[in-house]
Design an enzyme around this catalytic site. Structure first.
Site, mmCIF file in Angstrom:
data_model
loop_
_atom_site.group_PDB
_atom_site.id
_atom_site.type_symbol
_atom_site.label_atom_id
_atom_site.label_comp_id
_atom_site.label_asym_id
_atom_site.label_seq_id
_atom_site.Cartn_x
_atom_site.Cartn_y
_atom_site.Cartn_z
ATOM 1 C CD GLU A 74 -2.570 1.235 2.719
ATOM 2 O OE1 GLU A 74 -2.130 0.572 3.686
ATOM 3 O OE2 GLU A 74 -3.589 1.956 2.797
ATOM 4 C CG ASP B 51 -10.188 2.049 7.415
ATOM 5 O OD1 ASP B 51 -10.359 1.369 8.431
ATOM 6 O OD2 ASP B 51 -9.169 1.957 6.695
HETATM 7 N N1 HPA Z 1 -3.919 0.391 6.018
HETATM 8 C C1 HPA Z 1 -3.249 -0.107 7.049
HETATM 9 N N2 HPA Z 1 -3.793 -0.277 8.229
HETATM 10 C C2 HPA Z 1 -5.072 0.043 8.398
HETATM 11 C C3 HPA Z 1 -5.806 0.540 7.371
HETATM 12 C C4 HPA Z 1 -5.202 0.730 6.101
HETATM 13 O O1 HPA Z 1 -5.802 1.191 5.114
HETATM 14 N N3 HPA Z 1 -7.046 0.764 7.872
HETATM 15 C C5 HPA Z 1 -7.037 0.362 9.158
HETATM 16 N N4 HPA Z 1 -5.827 -0.070 9.487
HETATM 17 ZN ZN ZN Z 2 -6.984 -2.011 5.233
#
Ligand code: HPA
Ligand code: ZN
Length: 341
Positions: free
Chosen positions: A200, A279
């Site tokens: 990510e 989220d």
């Molecule tokens: N990335 C990493 N950790 C997380 C995320 C996310 O998008 N949402 C909640 N914890």
């Molecule tokens: Zn996530």
């Protein structure tokens, strides 16, 4: 996008595989729980909270996510949170959801593991009884916390409730997946599924490590895989699912816009991509909004929408029997819309 495609996406039976329960805490509910639990927040109104939801990066988001999660204290809080999310699922025709939750922060604040499970499981039972919706729980470890006590925590969770697998989330940079090798090995030995956020904000090397060291069966996000052609080929050949969350990626600056997202590229490369919402209370939309907006921006249509849903069902951690039922439900839906299956 045609109105018909948007309506199809809304009505289509869908599966959600990348959803953090704490990330469904809408500002109104957060303020209500803060008041009744005597937790202080830097916002007085839901509008003020929503205005604060501008994130420079993943860490900026995680700070506010942790702040909101402090309002969850009692069994009733977890029940209400989960029930509100499952009600949204009904509205959006989400028929199966695999829900992440982050117990470490709650435990550190003195919430008991049993409290957490009691609230969430009561909501799971109710939505199954009332709507036939199936749900699974995935316990996530926060990678910026120490790995030292995670095996004990997993054992405690398995005694307190029912989980289908474990995941890895939170601040990615500087916290490579290998740090959690031991607990992922323990989960495999317990017959649990394994998934990890990787690629990510972190580099493609973290995706390799999640697959090869943690034996992750799915990768959450994984969008940075395109920086490594050998990795793309590996993911495509093995049809390893990537749970992509477009509105999240734009809100956290992973891509500057939905048009600039690489979902179409991943799809055309033959990867087993699926679309999810991460989220939704923080990123501006649940699953239908993610699908409608990203498909429009990426100029993808019905063919891709159906393939994304099939990928999602194949990637689910539920039983083979339930997966077959989900495939049948989707095919029946497409037939009723006159879409060739
Ligand atoms: N990335 C990493 N950790 C997380 C995320 C996310 O998008 N949402 C909640 N914890
Ligand atoms: Zn996530």
């Amino acid at each position: 996008m045609s109105g018909e495609l948007a309506e199809l996406l809304r009505a289509m039976p869908k599966v959600e595989l990348h959803l953090h329960l704490e990330g469904t805490l809408e500002p109104e509910m957060m303020l209500r729980m803060a008041a009744r639990n005597h937790v202080s927040l830097p916002y007085r109104t839901a509008a003020e909270a929503a205005r604060a939801y501008r994130f420079p990066n993943l860490q900026g988001f995680l700070d506010l996510y942790a702040l909101g999660a402090r309002c969850l204290v009692t069994e009733e809080d977890f029940y209400e949170l989960a029930m509100a999310y499952f009600s949204r699922c009904r509205e959006q025709n989400i028929v199966h959801a695999e829900v992440f939750f982050d117990p470490q922060g709650h435990l550190a604040r003195g919430v008991a593991m049993g409290t957490l499970f009691a609230g969430i499981e009561a909501a799971r039972d109710r939505i199954f009884r009332e709507a036939g919706m199936t749900t699974e729980l995935v316990l996530c470890f926060e990678r910026d916390r120490p790995a030292a006590n995670t095996v004990e925590l997993l054992e405690e969770a398995c005694l307190a409730g029912e989980i289908v697998g474990i995941g890895l989330d939170s601040a990615e940079r500087g916290n490579p997946p290998g740090k959690f090798r031991e607990v992922f090995g323990a989960a495999a030995a317990l017959g649990l599924h394994r998934v990890a956020h990787a690629g990510e904000e972190g580099p493609p090397a973290y995706i390799w490590e999640a697959l090869q060291v943690l034996q992750a069966e799915r990768v959450d996000h994984g969008v940075r895989c395109t920086e490594d052609p050998a990795l793309v080929a590996y993911l495509a050949e093995r049809r390893i699912p990537l749970t992509v969350c477009p509105l999240s990626n734009v809100a956290l600056g992973v891509f500057p816009s939905l048009e600039a997202h690489n979902l179409g590229q991943l799809f055309e490369a033959g990867l087993a991509v699926t679309v999810h919402s991460d989220d939704p209370a923080y990123f501006g939309g649940y699953l239908t909004e993610n699908l409608v907006s990203v498909l429009a921006a990426q100029q993808m249509g019905i063919r891709e929408a159906v393939a994304l849903q099939r990928n999602g069902i194949d990637a689910a951690f539920c039983s083979a029997e339930r997966k077959a039922g989900l495939h049948r439900q989707l095919s029946g839906f497409l037939e009723s819309w006159g879409i060739p299956v």
